[in-house]
Design an enzyme around this catalytic site. Structure first.
Site, PDB file in Angstrom:
ATOM      1  N   HIS A   1      60.742 116.899 180.830  1.00 27.51           N
ATOM      2  CA  HIS A   1      61.169 117.520 179.551  1.00 27.51           C
ATOM      3  C   HIS A   1      60.995 119.045 179.579  1.00 27.51           C
ATOM      4  O   HIS A   1      60.220 119.609 178.806  1.00 27.51           O
ATOM      5  CB  HIS A   1      60.401 116.913 178.366  1.00 27.51           C
ATOM      6  CG  HIS A   1      61.109 117.101 177.046  1.00 27.51           C
ATOM      7  ND1 HIS A   1      61.029 116.217 176.002  1.00 27.51           N
ATOM      8  CD2 HIS A   1      61.931 118.095 176.596  1.00 27.51           C
ATOM      9  CE1 HIS A   1      61.743 116.647 174.975  1.00 27.51           C
ATOM     10  NE2 HIS A   1      62.312 117.799 175.320  1.00 27.51           N
ATOM     11  N   VAL A   2      61.752 119.666 180.482  1.00 28.01           N
ATOM     12  CA  VAL A   2      61.608 121.124 180.667  1.00 28.01           C
ATOM     13  C   VAL A   2      62.858 121.904 180.246  1.00 28.01           C
ATOM     14  O   VAL A   2      62.954 123.099 180.518  1.00 28.01           O
ATOM     15  CB  VAL A   2      61.293 121.460 182.150  1.00 28.01           C
ATOM     16  CG1 VAL A   2      59.924 120.946 182.554  1.00 28.01           C
ATOM     17  CG2 VAL A   2      62.375 120.939 183.097  1.00 28.01           C
TER      18      VAL A   2
ATOM     19  N   ASP B   1      65.919 114.343 181.682  1.00 31.54           N
ATOM     20  CA  ASP B   1      64.874 115.307 181.322  1.00 31.54           C
ATOM     21  C   ASP B   1      64.003 114.737 180.204  1.00 31.54           C
ATOM     22  O   ASP B   1      62.996 115.336 179.848  1.00 31.54           O
ATOM     23  CB  ASP B   1      65.518 116.621 180.858  1.00 31.54           C
ATOM     24  CG  ASP B   1      64.496 117.706 180.532  1.00 31.54           C
ATOM     25  OD1 ASP B   1      63.573 117.916 181.346  1.00 31.54           O
ATOM     26  OD2 ASP B   1      64.598 118.334 179.450  1.00 31.54           O
TER      27      ASP B   1
ATOM     28  N   GLU C   1      57.498 109.494 176.195  1.00 26.90           N
ATOM     29  CA  GLU C   1      56.921 110.644 176.907  1.00 26.90           C
ATOM     30  C   GLU C   1      55.452 110.848 176.574  1.00 26.90           C
ATOM     31  O   GLU C   1      55.065 110.615 175.428  1.00 26.90           O
ATOM     32  CB  GLU C   1      57.707 111.911 176.535  1.00 26.90           C
ATOM     33  CG  GLU C   1      59.120 111.862 177.038  1.00 26.90           C
ATOM     34  CD  GLU C   1      59.950 113.072 176.595  1.00 26.90           C
ATOM     35  OE1 GLU C   1      59.382 114.052 176.074  1.00 26.90           O
ATOM     36  OE2 GLU C   1      61.164 113.009 176.768  1.00 26.90           O
TER      37      GLU C   1
ATOM     38  N   ARG D   1      80.535 111.753 165.759  1.00 23.94           N
ATOM     39  CA  ARG D   1      80.962 110.861 164.677  1.00 23.94           C
ATOM     40  C   ARG D   1      82.318 111.265 164.106  1.00 23.94           C
ATOM     41  O   ARG D   1      83.104 110.432 163.707  1.00 23.94           O
ATOM     42  CB  ARG D   1      79.881 110.773 163.608  1.00 23.94           C
ATOM     43  CG  ARG D   1      78.760 109.840 164.096  1.00 23.94           C
ATOM     44  CD  ARG D   1      77.874 109.385 162.991  1.00 23.94           C
ATOM     45  NE  ARG D   1      76.926 110.422 162.655  1.00 23.94           N
ATOM     46  CZ  ARG D   1      76.095 110.374 161.626  1.00 23.94           C
ATOM     47  NH1 ARG D   1      76.120 109.346 160.819  1.00 23.94           N
ATOM     48  NH2 ARG D   1      75.241 111.353 161.410  1.00 23.94           N
TER      49      ARG D   1
ATOM     50  N   LEU E   1      78.240 116.920 170.567  1.00 24.31           N
ATOM     51  CA  LEU E   1      78.848 118.233 170.815  1.00 24.31           C
ATOM     52  C   LEU E   1      78.431 119.198 169.704  1.00 24.31           C
ATOM     53  O   LEU E   1      79.244 119.856 169.076  1.00 24.31           O
ATOM     54  CB  LEU E   1      80.377 118.099 170.902  1.00 24.31           C
ATOM     55  CG  LEU E   1      81.113 119.219 171.626  1.00 24.31           C
ATOM     56  CD1 LEU E   1      80.731 119.306 173.103  1.00 24.31           C
ATOM     57  CD2 LEU E   1      82.637 119.042 171.514  1.00 24.31           C
ATOM     58  N   GLY E   2      77.123 119.246 169.495  1.00 22.90           N
ATOM     59  CA  GLY E   2      76.561 120.241 168.569  1.00 22.90           C
ATOM     60  C   GLY E   2      76.451 121.572 169.304  1.00 22.90           C
ATOM     61  O   GLY E   2      77.146 121.806 170.298  1.00 22.90           O
ATOM     62  N   ARG E   3      75.543 122.421 168.834  1.00 19.88           N
ATOM     63  CA  ARG E   3      75.432 123.761 169.444  1.00 19.88           C
ATOM     64  C   ARG E   3      75.120 123.677 170.928  1.00 19.88           C
ATOM     65  O   ARG E   3      75.736 124.355 171.742  1.00 19.88           O
ATOM     66  CB  ARG E   3      74.340 124.566 168.730  1.00 19.88           C
ATOM     67  CG  ARG E   3      74.761 125.094 167.381  1.00 19.88           C
ATOM     68  CD  ARG E   3      73.583 125.752 166.699  1.00 19.88           C
ATOM     69  NE  ARG E   3      72.617 124.729 166.322  1.00 19.88           N
ATOM     70  CZ  ARG E   3      72.250 124.478 165.060  1.00 19.88           C
ATOM     71  NH1 ARG E   3      72.737 125.191 164.082  1.00 19.88           N
ATOM     72  NH2 ARG E   3      71.375 123.526 164.789  1.00 19.88           N
ATOM     73  N   ILE E   4      74.147 122.816 171.295  1.00 19.76           N
ATOM     74  CA  ILE E   4      73.771 122.739 172.713  1.00 19.76           C
ATOM     75  C   ILE E   4      74.888 122.058 173.504  1.00 19.76           C
ATOM     76  O   ILE E   4      75.256 122.498 174.594  1.00 19.76           O
ATOM     77  CB  ILE E   4      72.430 121.999 172.908  1.00 19.76           C
ATOM     78  CG1 ILE E   4      71.314 122.724 172.156  1.00 19.76           C
ATOM     79  CG2 ILE E   4      72.087 121.893 174.388  1.00 19.76           C
ATOM     80  CD1 ILE E   4      69.960 122.010 172.176  1.00 19.76           C
TER      81      ILE E   4
ATOM     82  N   GLY F   1      68.876 114.934 175.736  1.00 21.73           N
ATOM     83  CA  GLY F   1      68.651 114.884 174.285  1.00 21.73           C
ATOM     84  C   GLY F   1      67.288 114.286 173.977  1.00 21.73           C
ATOM     85  O   GLY F   1      66.281 114.988 173.924  1.00 21.73           O
ATOM     86  N   ARG F   2      67.279 112.972 173.803  1.00 22.05           N
ATOM     87  CA  ARG F   2      66.034 112.243 173.577  1.00 22.05           C
ATOM     88  C   ARG F   2      66.070 110.934 174.363  1.00 22.05           C
ATOM     89  O   ARG F   2      67.110 110.268 174.428  1.00 22.05           O
ATOM     90  CB  ARG F   2      65.868 111.916 172.080  1.00 22.05           C
ATOM     91  CG  ARG F   2      65.492 113.124 171.229  1.00 22.05           C
ATOM     92  CD  ARG F   2      64.058 113.567 171.495  1.00 22.05           C
ATOM     93  NE  ARG F   2      63.621 114.698 170.688  1.00 22.05           N
ATOM     94  CZ  ARG F   2      63.610 115.961 171.078  1.00 22.05           C
ATOM     95  NH1 ARG F   2      64.042 116.309 172.278  1.00 22.05           N
ATOM     96  NH2 ARG F   2      63.148 116.908 170.281  1.00 22.05           N
TER      97      ARG F   2
HETATM   98  C1  DGY Z   1      63.538 120.529 171.380  1.00 23.07           C
HETATM   99  O1  DGY Z   1      63.396 121.688 170.973  1.00 23.07           O
HETATM  100  O2  DGY Z   1      63.662 119.573 170.611  1.00 23.07           O
HETATM  101  C2  DGY Z   1      63.570 120.331 172.840  1.00 23.07           C
HETATM  102  O3  DGY Z   1      63.611 118.997 173.192  1.00 23.07           O
HETATM  103  C3  DGY Z   1      62.396 121.024 173.493  1.00 23.07           C
HETATM  104  O4  DGY Z   1      62.687 121.149 174.854  1.00 23.07           O
END
Ligand code: DGY
Length: 324
Positions: free
Chosen positions: A278-279, A255, A260, A174, A151-154, A230-231
């Site tokens: 990853h868009v 995504d 990747e 955390r 729950l950071g900025r994004i 995220g990743r």
């Molecule tokens: C980032 O900025 O790390 C994003 O994954 C790009 O889409």
């Protein structure tokens, strides 16, 4: 401004190139490979603008390197702790992509539960006219409880949007946040147990590796939906394929992927996986804003002595950096 020398290893957004050319002495190499290093580069490069990864060996080859400006909010391709130890500041591109990534997340979530891509493919294939209405979707967003893993900025921008969808929202980070009223769970296990929809928006770190595993997926349950923006590092993809195949969870929207741009065929073959390349931040405007922030960080560093968005591991000012 004196012509500081900036290296661009590999390719980067063209607007970064354009603006760098106007402000710096820019040198390019095809990739960040120590084999391509010359004595001149090792001595003269003061900044690097990069979209991708740099090994610690590569970074250590530069005697006068002060700043690495990363294109992207995630900077897992650079060992920032190591850079900090070498008095090199690392910058990323936070804030400017938050809303775009949050928009994509909601789109991906809706596509995953309501099968809009499949419905469109049905129409385009002429099947509406030939076979009748597209089948009713077994899943809906209605009545869902959504767990934010991160729950950071994004994450907060996603949660804010979810409020408008009248779903209940919980989260795991955390430490609990004081600025939100969503229900907090102190472990990912507890969060997964409590919700039926898990949205992962955590960075690639030692603590997040394959944390979404068979156990977490089982806790989400047979109505469960996993969304990852995220990743790919965070998800055990074999466990996910298994869970989607056997009905341990209902669907997933991804995504990001572990390796990747390779996406496992087993995921591609699954009808209940909605997959994007990853868009999340990939609109022209947002990528241009990210490009501007890469260059503004470099300009600010050399003109004003500090970066605009240094990562937490490298809270350095230029005046603190010993001269070579
Ligand atoms: C980032 O900025 O790390 C994003 O994954 C790009 O889409």
């Amino acid at each position: 401004m004196t012509q500081h020398r900036i290296l661009v290893p590999g390719s980067i957004h063209p607007h970064v190139e354009e603006r760098l050319n106007a402000a710096f002495d820019v040198v390019r190499i095809t990739k960040a490979d120590p084999v391509l290093m010359t004595d001149d580069l090792a001595r003269s490069v003061q900044g690097i603008a990069v979209s991708g990864s740099l090994t610690t060996d590569f970074v250590e080859a530069f005697a006068s390197l002060e700043i690495i400006a990363n294109f992207g909010v995630g900077y897992d391709g650079i060992d920032a702790r190591h850079a900090g130890e070498k008095n090199i500041v690392v910058t990323n591109t936070p804030d400017v992509l938050d809303e775009e990534v949050a928009d994509t997340t909601i789109g991906l979530l809706l596509n995953t539960v309501r099968q809009y891509p499949q419905a469109q493919a049905y129409l385009r294939a002429g099947r509406w006219e030939k076979d009748g209405a597209f089948p009713l979707t077994p899943l809906s967003l209605r009545g869902r409880t959504v767990g934010m893993y991160g729950l950071g900025r994004i994450g907060q921008a996603i949660a804010k949007r979810l409020e408008g969808f009248s779903v209940s929202i919980a989260y795991h980070t955390r430490k609990p946040r004081e600025d939100v009223t969503y229900t907090y769970y102190d472990s990912l296990e507890a969060l997964a147990e409590a919700v039926d929809t898990l949205i992962a928006i955590v960075p690639k770190t030692d603590w997040t590796h394959k944390t979404i595993n068979a156990d977490i997926l089982a806790r989400l349950g047979s109505n469960g939906v996993l969304i990852n923006v995220g990743r790919g590092w965070t998800v055990d993809e074999d466990a996910l394929v298994d869970a989607l195949k056997t009905g341990v969870i209902a669907a997933a929207g991804l995504d990001v992927f572990y390796d990747e741009p390779h996406v496992p065929q087993a995921l591609i073959d699954l009808p209940n996986a909605t997959l994007l390349p990853h868009v999340a931040s990939a609109s022209q405007d947002t990528r241009r804003a990210m490009a501007n922030l890469v260059v503004d960080n470099l300009i600010n560093w050399f003109e004003k002595g500090e970066a605009l968005t240094p990562v937490p591991e490298t809270p350095l000012k230029r005046s603190q950096i010993p001269t070579a």
